[in-house]
Write a protein that holds these residues in place. Sequence first.
Motif, mmCIF file in Angstrom:
data_model
loop_
_atom_site.group_PDB
_atom_site.id
_atom_site.type_symbol
_atom_site.label_atom_id
_atom_site.label_comp_id
_atom_site.label_asym_id
_atom_site.label_seq_id
_atom_site.Cartn_x
_atom_site.Cartn_y
_atom_site.Cartn_z
ATOM 1 N N LYS A 70 95.724 -37.129 -17.304
ATOM 2 C CA LYS A 70 97.012 -37.111 -18.009
ATOM 3 C C LYS A 70 97.170 -35.821 -18.803
ATOM 4 O O LYS A 70 98.225 -35.188 -18.773
ATOM 5 C CB LYS A 70 97.141 -38.328 -18.930
ATOM 6 C CG LYS A 70 97.402 -39.608 -18.180
ATOM 7 C CD LYS A 70 97.584 -40.775 -19.129
ATOM 8 C CE LYS A 70 97.753 -42.053 -18.333
ATOM 9 N NZ LYS A 70 97.939 -43.215 -19.206
ATOM 10 N N ALA A 71 96.129 -35.420 -19.505
ATOM 11 C CA ALA A 71 96.179 -34.173 -20.263
ATOM 12 C C ALA A 71 96.301 -32.979 -19.310
ATOM 13 O O ALA A 71 97.049 -32.029 -19.581
ATOM 14 C CB ALA A 71 94.936 -34.031 -21.136
ATOM 15 N N PHE A 72 95.588 -33.038 -18.189
ATOM 16 C CA PHE A 72 95.669 -31.970 -17.190
ATOM 17 C C PHE A 72 97.104 -31.833 -16.692
ATOM 18 O O PHE A 72 97.645 -30.738 -16.600
ATOM 19 C CB PHE A 72 94.721 -32.271 -16.018
ATOM 20 C CG PHE A 72 94.742 -31.230 -14.947
ATOM 21 C CD1 PHE A 72 93.891 -30.139 -15.008
ATOM 22 C CD2 PHE A 72 95.626 -31.327 -13.876
ATOM 23 C CE1 PHE A 72 93.918 -29.168 -14.028
ATOM 24 C CE2 PHE A 72 95.661 -30.358 -12.888
ATOM 25 C CZ PHE A 72 94.795 -29.280 -12.966
ATOM 26 N N ARG A 73 97.717 -32.954 -16.382
ATOM 27 C CA ARG A 73 99.105 -32.970 -15.887
ATOM 28 C C ARG A 73 100.034 -32.307 -16.901
ATOM 29 O O ARG A 73 100.851 -31.467 -16.550
ATOM 30 C CB ARG A 73 99.523 -34.412 -15.641
ATOM 31 C CG ARG A 73 100.983 -34.542 -15.342
ATOM 32 C CD ARG A 73 101.429 -35.990 -15.331
ATOM 33 N NE ARG A 73 102.854 -36.016 -15.076
ATOM 34 C CZ ARG A 73 103.642 -36.974 -15.455
ATOM 35 N NH1 ARG A 73 103.158 -38.011 -16.097
ATOM 36 N NH2 ARG A 73 104.919 -36.922 -15.183
ATOM 37 N N HIS A 76 99.439 -28.465 -17.177
ATOM 38 C CA HIS A 76 99.716 -27.637 -16.001
ATOM 39 C C HIS A 76 101.019 -27.988 -15.299
ATOM 40 O O HIS A 76 101.316 -27.444 -14.233
ATOM 41 C CB HIS A 76 98.529 -27.703 -15.041
ATOM 42 C CG HIS A 76 97.281 -27.208 -15.694
ATOM 43 N ND1 HIS A 76 97.063 -25.882 -16.001
ATOM 44 C CD2 HIS A 76 96.204 -27.877 -16.166
ATOM 45 C CE1 HIS A 76 95.907 -25.753 -16.615
ATOM 46 N NE2 HIS A 76 95.365 -26.952 -16.730
ATOM 47 N N GLY A 77 101.811 -28.865 -15.908
ATOM 48 C CA GLY A 77 103.152 -29.145 -15.415
ATOM 49 C C GLY A 77 103.217 -29.791 -14.040
ATOM 50 O O GLY A 77 104.132 -29.496 -13.267
ATOM 51 N N PHE A 116 91.986 -25.500 -9.089
ATOM 52 C CA PHE A 116 91.948 -25.253 -10.527
ATOM 53 C C PHE A 116 90.473 -25.150 -10.899
ATOM 54 O O PHE A 116 89.745 -26.139 -10.844
ATOM 55 C CB PHE A 116 92.611 -26.389 -11.305
ATOM 56 C CG PHE A 116 94.110 -26.333 -11.292
ATOM 57 C CD1 PHE A 116 94.800 -25.672 -12.300
ATOM 58 C CD2 PHE A 116 94.824 -26.928 -10.268
ATOM 59 C CE1 PHE A 116 96.185 -25.617 -12.282
ATOM 60 C CE2 PHE A 116 96.208 -26.876 -10.244
ATOM 61 C CZ PHE A 116 96.896 -26.228 -11.257
ATOM 62 N N LEU A 117 90.035 -23.948 -11.238
ATOM 63 C CA LEU A 117 88.631 -23.680 -11.536
ATOM 64 C C LEU A 117 88.434 -23.564 -13.037
ATOM 65 O O LEU A 117 89.148 -22.795 -13.705
ATOM 66 C CB LEU A 117 88.190 -22.390 -10.834
ATOM 67 C CG LEU A 117 86.742 -21.978 -11.040
ATOM 68 C CD1 LEU A 117 85.790 -22.992 -10.399
ATOM 69 C CD2 LEU A 117 86.501 -20.590 -10.449
ATOM 70 N N ASP A 118 87.476 -24.281 -13.554
ATOM 71 C CA ASP A 118 87.119 -24.253 -14.965
ATOM 72 C C ASP A 118 86.773 -22.823 -15.397
ATOM 73 O O ASP A 118 85.896 -22.174 -14.805
ATOM 74 C CB ASP A 118 85.917 -25.176 -15.174
ATOM 75 C CG ASP A 118 85.560 -25.417 -16.620
ATOM 76 O OD1 ASP A 118 85.949 -24.624 -17.504
ATOM 77 O OD2 ASP A 118 84.857 -26.415 -16.865
ATOM 78 N N ALA A 119 87.465 -22.331 -16.411
ATOM 79 C CA ALA A 119 87.245 -20.972 -16.911
ATOM 80 C C ALA A 119 85.820 -20.763 -17.411
ATOM 81 O O ALA A 119 85.359 -19.620 -17.489
ATOM 82 C CB ALA A 119 88.245 -20.647 -18.020
ATOM 83 N N VAL A 155 94.446 -20.101 -6.339
ATOM 84 C CA VAL A 155 93.368 -20.405 -7.282
ATOM 85 C C VAL A 155 93.890 -20.113 -8.677
ATOM 86 O O VAL A 155 94.454 -19.040 -8.921
ATOM 87 C CB VAL A 155 92.109 -19.547 -7.026
ATOM 88 C CG1 VAL A 155 91.032 -19.853 -8.067
ATOM 89 C CG2 VAL A 155 91.591 -19.754 -5.614
ATOM 90 N N ARG A 156 93.699 -21.059 -9.571
ATOM 91 C CA ARG A 156 94.040 -20.870 -10.988
ATOM 92 C C ARG A 156 92.770 -21.110 -11.801
ATOM 93 O O ARG A 156 92.171 -22.164 -11.714
ATOM 94 C CB ARG A 156 95.114 -21.843 -11.439
ATOM 95 C CG ARG A 156 96.437 -21.659 -10.716
ATOM 96 C CD ARG A 156 97.470 -22.586 -11.307
ATOM 97 N NE ARG A 156 98.622 -22.694 -10.434
ATOM 98 C CZ ARG A 156 99.619 -23.537 -10.632
ATOM 99 N NH1 ARG A 156 99.601 -24.346 -11.673
ATOM 100 N NH2 ARG A 156 100.626 -23.582 -9.794
#
Length: 160
Positions: A70-73, A76-77, A116-119, A155-156
């Motif tokens: 939910k937080a991811f959504r 990241h829209g 979506f790759l963890d920074a 890739v983000r």
Amino acid sequence: MDKQQTYDYLDTHGVSYEATEHAAVYNMAELETVELPYPDRDAKNLFVRDDKKRAYYLITAMGDKRVDLKAFRQRHGTRALSFASADDLRSIMGLEPGSVTPLGLLNDEGRKVTLFLDADFAGGIIGVHPNDNTATVWMQAADLVRIIEDHGNEVRVVEL
């Protein structure tokens, strides 16, 4: 692309890597029983889709992180998210459950999946399956991003 084909692909594309062969693991709890050279750099992968089955995402996070969809959504829209089915996993990335990996995007001929790759992996090593859950491949995260982008998938690199 199976495990050997994945290794061949990495070799052909100039990716330096180290492979650790191990018993099949199907989740992060089982992985804890395997001796790994870089246990703090292993990735957890979540293959999700939006509620209309129009957008697919692979969220690759540090193994010890909890990912709140939910937080991811919200961050990241995206539309509402849920886990993609085993059939979607097979048809899009040619993978079986328990073998989810960013390297599976090399099988995504339709380029449907955004990574979506963890920074937290940026500038360092990442450990992912080579399209088979009986090994972990250790490589620079920048090389992983390069080959996925060269394949044509978006890739983000994001904070998770």
